[in-house]
Design a protein around this motif. Structure first.
Motif, PDB file in Angstrom:
ATOM      1  N   ILE A 167      26.121  92.657 -38.146  1.00 30.03           N
ATOM      2  CA  ILE A 167      26.868  91.455 -38.503  1.00 30.03           C
ATOM      3  C   ILE A 167      26.986  91.403 -40.025  1.00 30.03           C
ATOM      4  N   HIS A 181      26.088  89.998 -43.202  1.00 28.69           N
ATOM      5  CA  HIS A 181      25.024  89.154 -43.744  1.00 28.69           C
ATOM      6  C   HIS A 181      25.578  88.280 -44.857  1.00 28.69           C
ATOM      7  N   SER A 182      26.335  88.903 -45.798  1.00 26.45           N
ATOM      8  CA  SER A 182      26.879  88.184 -46.940  1.00 26.45           C
ATOM      9  C   SER A 182      27.831  89.097 -47.700  1.00 26.45           C
ATOM     10  N   GLN A 223      23.907  93.255 -41.746  1.00 25.83           N
ATOM     11  CA  GLN A 223      22.564  93.137 -41.164  1.00 25.83           C
ATOM     12  C   GLN A 223      22.545  93.840 -39.821  1.00 25.83           C
ATOM     13  N   THR A 251      14.746  94.176 -38.178  1.00 26.35           N
ATOM     14  CA  THR A 251      15.935  93.764 -38.922  1.00 26.35           C
ATOM     15  C   THR A 251      15.954  94.433 -40.288  1.00 26.35           C
ATOM     16  N   HIS A 294      33.331  86.471 -42.794  1.00 25.83           N
ATOM     17  CA  HIS A 294      32.475  85.293 -42.748  1.00 25.83           C
ATOM     18  C   HIS A 294      31.089  85.725 -42.304  1.00 25.83           C
ATOM     19  N   GLU A 295      30.086  85.021 -42.770  1.00 23.01           N
ATOM     20  CA  GLU A 295      28.708  85.366 -42.426  1.00 23.01           C
ATOM     21  C   GLU A 295      28.509  85.273 -40.913  1.00 23.01           C
ATOM     22  N   GLY A 296      27.868  86.270 -40.359  1.00 23.04           N
ATOM     23  CA  GLY A 296      27.643  86.319 -38.927  1.00 23.04           C
ATOM     24  C   GLY A 296      28.730  87.046 -38.161  1.00 23.04           C
ATOM     25  N   ARG A 349      30.749  89.808 -36.425  1.00 22.58           N
ATOM     26  CA  ARG A 349      30.272  91.043 -35.802  1.00 22.58           C
ATOM     27  C   ARG A 349      31.053  92.247 -36.309  1.00 22.58           C
TER      28      ARG A 349
END
Length: 224
Positions: A111, A113-114, A131, A138, A155-157, A159
């Motif tokens: 995903i 992360h940032s 991430q 992790t 966007h964060e998260g 996939r």
């Protein structure tokens, strides 16, 4: 240990596509042993870029590679690495030097992360951090010196799939003012950082940072 886990899952999807019949890799040295990199070259972004391109051409190579754990004198070109009593010179990632626009792919599922545009001379420029999880562990992969356009729509998260195109080698104006290349780094603990994590550390802190940032070739599998 993350190193042991990564070894069990090799090979990963390639981060940069190489055709073994066409694309040769040159191991490059950016320590004080490389006397070909003069102060004049380091002080001029265009000259530095021409130097990298000429070295690759002279060796009939498409890409250059190297740098993990390398104590580099080239960071003297930017005040970004010289704050405090001790300058930062020890490189924590692997660099792949090559043409602007070279595709960059995710080596495994993860995903976002940032991400951030670290727009300071000598910094990463456009940066994406993914991430990942393997066997409940992790960890993160950092991609620096990208194209600013690669940050659009993230966007964060979000996939990301293994083998998915995620970025491109950025040009001078968007990659921290470096010759085009990818900085690839593995990071275990992000230490609450977002969109950024040191890619160069002080030599006195090498044990801490090298422990938190294991050899990126565990994923890349490209080093000679």
């Amino acid at each position: 240990m993350l190193e042991t886990i990564l070894a069990r899952y090799q090979p990963f999807q390639p981060v940069v596509l190489l055709d073994p019949e066409v694309d040769s890799l040159l191991l490059m040295d950016f320590t004080k042993k490389n006397i070909g990199i003069t102060a004049e070259i380091l002080d001029d972004n265009q000259l530095f870029t021409k130097y990298i391109q000429q070295v690759l051409t002279d060796h009939d190579c498409t890409f250059g590679i190297g740098g993990y754990g390398e104590h580099r004198t080239i960071y003297a070109r930017s005040h970004h690495f010289s704050t405090g009593e001790e300058p930062r010179r020890l490189h924590l990632g692997i660099d792949i030097w090559g043409p602007v626009g070279t595709y960059v792919f995710a080596p495994m599922d993860g995903i976002v992360h940032s991400y951030r545009f670290n727009d300071v001379h000598g910094d990463y420029g456009a940066t994406i951090i993914l991430q990942h999880q393997l066997e409940g562990h992790t960890f993160h992969t950092l991609y620096g010196h990208l194209s600013v356009k690669d940050l659009e729509g993230l966007h964060e998260g979000m996939r990301v799939a293994a083998g998915q195109l995620i970025a491109h080698f950025g040009d001078l104006h968007e990659n921290g003012h470096w010759p085009p290349h990818l900085h690839f780094q593995i990071i275990t603990d992000m230490e609450n950082n977002k969109g950024d994590y040191p890619g160069v550390c002080r030599y006195s802190e090498r044990e801490k940072y090298l422990r938190n940032c294991p050899d990126p070739d565990l994923i890349l599998q490209l080093m000679p």
